[in-house]
Design a protein around this motif. Structure first.
Motif, PDB file in Angstrom:
ATOM      1  N   SER A 415       0.830  -1.219   0.000  1.00 15.47           N
ATOM      2  CA  SER A 415       0.000   0.000   0.000  1.00 15.47           C
ATOM      3  C   SER A 415       0.857   1.259   0.000  1.00 15.47           C
ATOM      4  CB  SER A 415      -0.890   0.039   1.252  1.00 15.47           C
ATOM      5  OG  SER A 415      -1.705  -1.079   1.306  1.00 15.47           O
ATOM      6  N   CYS A 416       2.152   1.105   0.227  1.00 17.71           N
ATOM      7  CA  CYS A 416       3.036   2.261   0.415  1.00 17.71           C
ATOM      8  C   CYS A 416       2.974   3.224  -0.771  1.00 17.71           C
ATOM      9  CB  CYS A 416       4.470   1.761   0.604  1.00 17.71           C
ATOM     10  SG  CYS A 416       5.656   3.094   0.722  1.00 17.71           S
ATOM     11  N   ILE A 417       2.857   4.511  -0.459  1.00 18.94           N
ATOM     12  CA  ILE A 417       2.857   5.518  -1.532  1.00 18.94           C
ATOM     13  C   ILE A 417       4.181   6.301  -1.539  1.00 18.94           C
ATOM     14  CG2 ILE A 417       0.353   5.716  -1.717  1.00 18.94           C
ATOM     15  CD1 ILE A 417       0.502   8.221   0.052  1.00 18.94           C
ATOM     16  N   ARG A 418       5.205   5.747  -0.867  1.00 17.06           N
ATOM     17  CA  ARG A 418       6.571   6.310  -0.888  1.00 17.06           C
ATOM     18  C   ARG A 418       6.611   7.775  -0.453  1.00 17.06           C
ATOM     19  NH1 ARG A 418       6.515   1.520  -1.910  1.00 17.06           N
ATOM     20  NH2 ARG A 418       7.236   0.560  -3.829  1.00 17.06           N
ATOM     21  N   CYS A 419       5.892   8.091   0.618  1.00 15.78           N
ATOM     22  CA  CYS A 419       5.886   9.484   1.075  1.00 15.78           C
ATOM     23  C   CYS A 419       7.108   9.786   1.939  1.00 15.78           C
ATOM     24  CB  CYS A 419       4.610   9.762   1.855  1.00 15.78           C
ATOM     25  SG  CYS A 419       4.562   8.923   3.447  1.00 15.78           S
ATOM     26  N   SER A 420       7.654   8.751   2.561  1.00 15.34           N
ATOM     27  CA  SER A 420       8.830   8.817   3.438  1.00 15.34           C
ATOM     28  C   SER A 420       8.548   9.427   4.817  1.00 15.34           C
ATOM     29  CB  SER A 420      10.038   9.484   2.775  1.00 15.34           C
ATOM     30  OG  SER A 420       9.864  10.850   2.665  1.00 15.34           O
ATOM     31  N   ALA A 421       7.281   9.615   5.173  1.00 19.17           N
ATOM     32  CA  ALA A 421       6.979  10.124   6.522  1.00 19.17           C
ATOM     33  C   ALA A 421       7.531   9.184   7.592  1.00 19.17           C
ATOM     34  CB  ALA A 421       5.472  10.283   6.686  1.00 19.17           C
ATOM     35  N   CYS A 422       7.514   7.882   7.302  1.00 20.45           N
ATOM     36  CA  CYS A 422       7.988   6.927   8.326  1.00 20.45           C
ATOM     37  C   CYS A 422       9.494   7.075   8.561  1.00 20.45           C
ATOM     38  CB  CYS A 422       7.625   5.498   7.949  1.00 20.45           C
ATOM     39  SG  CYS A 422       8.224   4.949   6.349  1.00 20.45           S
ATOM     40  N   LEU A 423      10.238   7.458   7.511  1.00 23.00           N
ATOM     41  CA  LEU A 423      11.675   7.661   7.693  1.00 23.00           C
ATOM     42  C   LEU A 423      11.926   8.859   8.615  1.00 23.00           C
ATOM     43  CD1 LEU A 423      11.508   6.112   4.884  1.00 23.00           C
ATOM     44  CD2 LEU A 423      13.601   7.303   4.290  1.00 23.00           C
ATOM     45  N   PRO A 444      11.874   2.535   7.824  1.00 20.13           N
ATOM     46  CA  PRO A 444      10.906   1.510   8.225  1.00 20.13           C
ATOM     47  C   PRO A 444      10.255   0.792   7.042  1.00 20.13           C
ATOM     48  CG  PRO A 444      10.637   3.472   9.565  1.00 20.13           C
ATOM     49  CD  PRO A 444      11.639   3.824   8.516  1.00 20.13           C
ATOM     50  N   ILE A 445       9.909   1.537   5.977  1.00 20.86           N
ATOM     51  CA  ILE A 445       9.272   0.859   4.844  1.00 20.86           C
ATOM     52  C   ILE A 445      10.278  -0.086   4.174  1.00 20.86           C
ATOM     53  CG2 ILE A 445       9.683   2.847   3.285  1.00 20.86           C
ATOM     54  CD1 ILE A 445       6.879   0.182   3.061  1.00 20.86           C
ATOM     55  N   GLY A 446      11.551   0.330   4.118  1.00 21.59           N
ATOM     56  CA  GLY A 446      12.574  -0.554   3.547  1.00 21.59           C
ATOM     57  C   GLY A 446      12.726  -1.821   4.369  1.00 21.59           C
ATOM     58  N   VAL A 475       2.266   7.781  11.696  1.00 16.85           N
ATOM     59  CA  VAL A 475       2.272   8.814  10.654  1.00 16.85           C
ATOM     60  C   VAL A 475       1.910   8.286   9.266  1.00 16.85           C
ATOM     61  CG1 VAL A 475       3.957  10.298  11.805  1.00 16.85           C
ATOM     62  CG2 VAL A 475       4.744   8.558  10.172  1.00 16.85           C
ATOM     63  N   CYS A 476       1.926   6.987   9.084  1.00 20.01           N
ATOM     64  CA  CYS A 476       1.739   6.446   7.726  1.00 20.01           C
ATOM     65  C   CYS A 476       0.366   6.851   7.174  1.00 20.01           C
ATOM     66  CB  CYS A 476       1.865   4.924   7.738  1.00 20.01           C
ATOM     67  SG  CYS A 476       1.580   4.221   6.103  1.00 20.01           S
ATOM     68  N   PRO A 477       0.344   7.527   6.019  1.00 21.00           N
ATOM     69  CA  PRO A 477      -0.942   8.012   5.482  1.00 21.00           C
ATOM     70  C   PRO A 477      -1.872   6.893   5.045  1.00 21.00           C
ATOM     71  CG  PRO A 477       0.831   8.382   3.907  1.00 21.00           C
ATOM     72  CD  PRO A 477       1.490   7.914   5.159  1.00 21.00           C
ATOM     73  N   VAL A 478      -1.329   5.688   4.832  1.00 21.09           N
ATOM     74  CA  VAL A 478      -2.205   4.578   4.450  1.00 21.09           C
ATOM     75  C   VAL A 478      -2.245   3.506   5.540  1.00 21.09           C
ATOM     76  CG1 VAL A 478      -2.244   4.871   1.952  1.00 21.09           C
ATOM     77  CG2 VAL A 478      -0.301   3.741   3.002  1.00 21.09           C
ATOM     78  N   LYS A 479      -1.851   3.908   6.752  1.00 18.23           N
ATOM     79  CA  LYS A 479      -1.986   3.072   7.949  1.00 18.23           C
ATOM     80  C   LYS A 479      -1.362   1.677   7.808  1.00 18.23           C
ATOM     81  CE  LYS A 479      -5.662   5.202  10.502  1.00 18.23           C
ATOM     82  NZ  LYS A 479      -6.941   5.086  11.156  1.00 18.23           N
ATOM     83  N   ILE A 480      -0.153   1.620   7.262  1.00 17.94           N
ATOM     84  CA  ILE A 480       0.522   0.317   7.212  1.00 17.94           C
ATOM     85  C   ILE A 480       1.040   0.019   8.619  1.00 17.94           C
ATOM     86  CG2 ILE A 480       2.421  -1.003   6.194  1.00 17.94           C
ATOM     87  CD1 ILE A 480       2.289   0.899   3.786  1.00 17.94           C
ATOM     88  N   ASN A 481       0.664  -1.116   9.163  1.00 16.23           N
ATOM     89  CA  ASN A 481       1.102  -1.475  10.514  1.00 16.23           C
ATOM     90  C   ASN A 481       2.529  -2.049  10.428  1.00 16.23           C
ATOM     91  OD1 ASN A 481       1.518  -2.401  13.086  1.00 16.23           O
ATOM     92  ND2 ASN A 481      -0.586  -3.134  13.345  1.00 16.23           N
ATOM     93  N   ILE A 482       3.485  -1.141  10.298  1.00 11.76           N
ATOM     94  CA  ILE A 482       4.876  -1.558  10.072  1.00 11.76           C
ATOM     95  C   ILE A 482       5.408  -2.415  11.236  1.00 11.76           C
ATOM     96  CG2 ILE A 482       7.245  -0.695   9.745  1.00 11.76           C
ATOM     97  CD1 ILE A 482       6.055   1.592   8.115  1.00 11.76           C
ATOM     98  N   PRO A 483       5.171  -2.031  12.513  1.00 12.46           N
ATOM     99  CA  PRO A 483       5.690  -2.884  13.601  1.00 12.46           C
ATOM    100  C   PRO A 483       5.169  -4.324  13.525  1.00 12.46           C
ATOM    101  CG  PRO A 483       4.998  -0.759  14.459  1.00 12.46           C
ATOM    102  CD  PRO A 483       4.562  -0.796  13.032  1.00 12.46           C
TER     103      PRO A 483
END
Ligand code: SF4
Length: 574
Positions: A415-423, A444-446, A475-483
């Motif tokens: 779902s990632c839109i590569r916004c980089s907010a998570c970085l 985190p997305i990487g 912060v993820c705009p598409v709510k990816i539960n990265i943890p």
């Protein structure tokens, strides 16, 4: 809360409240410890937060601890006891008053000249941090996100649209192919990076061109397109300013959005002087001069290029439209001037309908650059006769995405839109930087995408490059539960047999309080003479070197010896 509020809500909680301490209270009053053995050679000022000062009544206990830190230079903060203006919902309900108080607090902090501000409350630190650094992308993002009353609903909608795409991907891909073909473009399908590169090389060769201009694209980095083009005798020129700097410096990007964030302007000038043949001889390191030099250099490339290569932020299935969102206008040049346009698009970039863009064109700029709207949004649908490229190709790339799709827990990474907010909020990325990840997608997305695209075994350390603090998820705009995905991937990472056996043993010990207490006693008995020896020799209660296989641990860390008395034992005696 536990001490002041719980007894009012529930009388039996009084005894718990009486035995609850803030850390500095526990250390100074209960344990009698004022020197925790810390060293911090920095200029530090201390903000006593309202919660600590007026609710917990901590007084100067935190300062007592700070004064004992070796190397520290404490600077007194003016009007220290004034509130910073945070106060939880107060900051939301009274934003003007809160901002005025924050401005005063930041001015006092700046007056001290200290490099570090300390406080015993994270929320106040985050609030003051935003005030002290209002121009960071992170602070700008927070401000523009706060302006949108339905931001959470937008996030939910964005997440739901992406989940729908993942459920219907084959159907939507076919719909996109039909739409964009009907609009005059040619679609190519690439199973992996090699196939995608071969298609782009062949398409470029067919035009007779020996160079291409490129729009910033993570997908082309992922498939290593520049290297493949170079091997085929075709020069690829990056036209995004930061990508240009990285390319001229023969380096790799360290951030998704700002790939040259690891360079300062003097280094950029040096790179331009060394590698850009048409750079002015008297080039200064003023940002405007550097941008002007790059602009003149790129303008010549745009005017001579016959082939452009782009990625796409979104591909709309019902209309066949591709979308590129950017800030500099270089993308617009590449997408309109050359005769041939080749767009390399990951299959997950699809959106079902054109209307879906209204959600993502709000989510993306605010999350990435902290802007309400990005300066350039380019959209094209196949070929428009007499306007722009007349030979348009779309290369749809899988390259591991089908495997990600097959994993219901890992799938949301698509779902990632590569916004980089998570970085920008990740404490690990902040310290380690993008190169430390060793993958095209840093941060985190990487850490969740790269292991899934190329195999967890190939990136076994990446799922561990996180403290699981959850800031990325927030912060993820598409709510990816990265943890959650990180934990899932950790379970799949290969572990040496000795580690697996040790973990199984530890798990067995920890499952029983009796076994755990016995193990602690045993460890203390074994380490007792060693600890006494180390303490006599160096005053330390840590081991620096252990024999193999434990040497793998002590090579990069000290091993703390068990304390002479556990907290539970101490507590039991009180
Ligand atoms: S995971 Fe979320 S926050 Fe991170 S880059 Fe992707 S969309 Fe942005």
């Amino acid at each position: 809360m536990i001490r002041d509020q719980y007894p009012r809500l529930h009388a039996p909680a009084t005894s718990v409240a009486a035995r609850t301490y803030e850390l500095s209270e526990l250390l100074v009053d209960v344990l009698g410890v004022t020197d925790v053995g810390a060293e911090f050679p920095e200029t530090v000022t201390y903000h006593p937060t309202c919660h600590g000062l007026r609710m917990l009544r901590l007084g100067d206990r935190p300062l007592t601890l700070l004064r004992q830190v070796r190397g520290i230079q404490l600077v007194e903060l003016g009007d220290a006891e004034e509130c910073c203006g945070f106060g939880g919902t107060f900051a939301l309900k009274n934003p003007d008053v809160s901002t005025a108080m924050l401005t005063d607090k930041c001015a006092r902090v700046r007056d001290t000249g200290a490099r570090v501000l300390a406080a015993a409350d994270n929320s106040c630190l985050a609030h003051i941090g935003g005030g002290l650094n209002p121009r960071t992308i992170r602070a700008k993002r927070a401000r523009v996100v706060d302006e949108v009353p339905d931001w959470e609903a937008l996030r939910d909608t964005g997440s739901a649209i992406k989940a729908d795409v993942q459920r219907r991907l084959p159907e939507l891909l076919e719909q996109f192919e039909a739409s964009v073909t009907a609009a005059g473009a040619t679609v190519h399908w690439a199973r992996d990076a090699a196939e995608a590169c071969r298609i782009v090389v062949e398409l470029t060769r067919a035009t007779g061109a020996d160079e291409v201009v490129k729009v910033k694209s993570m997908a082309t980095q992922e498939i290593e397109l520049n290297e493949a083009l170079e091997a085929a005798g075709i020069a690829a020129y990056e036209t995004d300013l930061a990508e240009l700097i990285v390319q001229l410096g023969e380096d790799t990007p360290s951030h998704i959005l700002v790939p040259a964030i690891h360079y300062n302007r003097a280094q950029i000038r040096e790179i331009f002087e060394r590698r850009m043949a048409d750079a002015p001889p008297d080039l200064s390191d003023e940002p405007a001069a550097l941008a002007e030099a790059a602009r003149a250099h790129l303008r010549r490339r745009f005017l001579s290029a016959r082939v452009a290569v782009s990625g796409a932020n979104f591909a709309v299935a019902d209309t066949g439209t591709l979308v590129v969102v950017e800030s500099e206008g270089n993308g617009r040049m590449c997408l309109t001037l050359p005769e041939t346009l080749i767009s390399v698009v990951g299959v997950e970039k699809l959106l079902p309908t054109f209307t879906d863009l209204e959600v993502f064109l709000q989510l993306l700029p605010r999350s990435s650059t902290g802007e309400r709207m990005n300066p350039y949004t380019s959209m094209w649908t196949g070929v428009t006769p007499g306007d722009g490229p007349q030979d348009v190709h779309v290369v749809l790339v899988d390259n591991g995405r089908s495997a990600v799709l097959a994993d219901p827990v890992g799938r949301p990474a698509l779902s990632c839109i590569r916004c980089s907010a998570c970085l920008n909020v990740c404490p690990v990325y902040e310290r380690a930087g993008g190169h430390a990840y060793g993958s095209v997608y840093p941060g985190p997305i990487g850490a969740i995408l790269s292991p899934q695209l190329t195999g967890v075994a190939d990136n076994a350390s990446l799922p561990y490059a996180s403290t699981l603090c959850g800031a990325c998820y927030d912060v993820c705009p598409v709510k990816i539960n990265i943890p959650e995905i990180l934990v899932h991937l950790r379970q799949q990472a290969p572990h040496p047999p000795a580690e697996r056996a040790t973990m199984r043993l530890l798990s067995w010990v920890m499952r029983s309080p009796r076994r755990w207490t016995a193990a602690l006693r045993l460890a203390r008995a074994g380490a007792g003479p060693l600890g006494a020896y180390r303490q006599r020799r160096s005053g330390a209660r840590t081991l620096r070197r252990l024999p193999w296989p434990a040497s793998a641990w002590t090579r990069s860390r000290d091993l703390p010896l068990p304390a002479p008395q556990t907290f539970r034992e101490w507590w039991g005696k009180q």
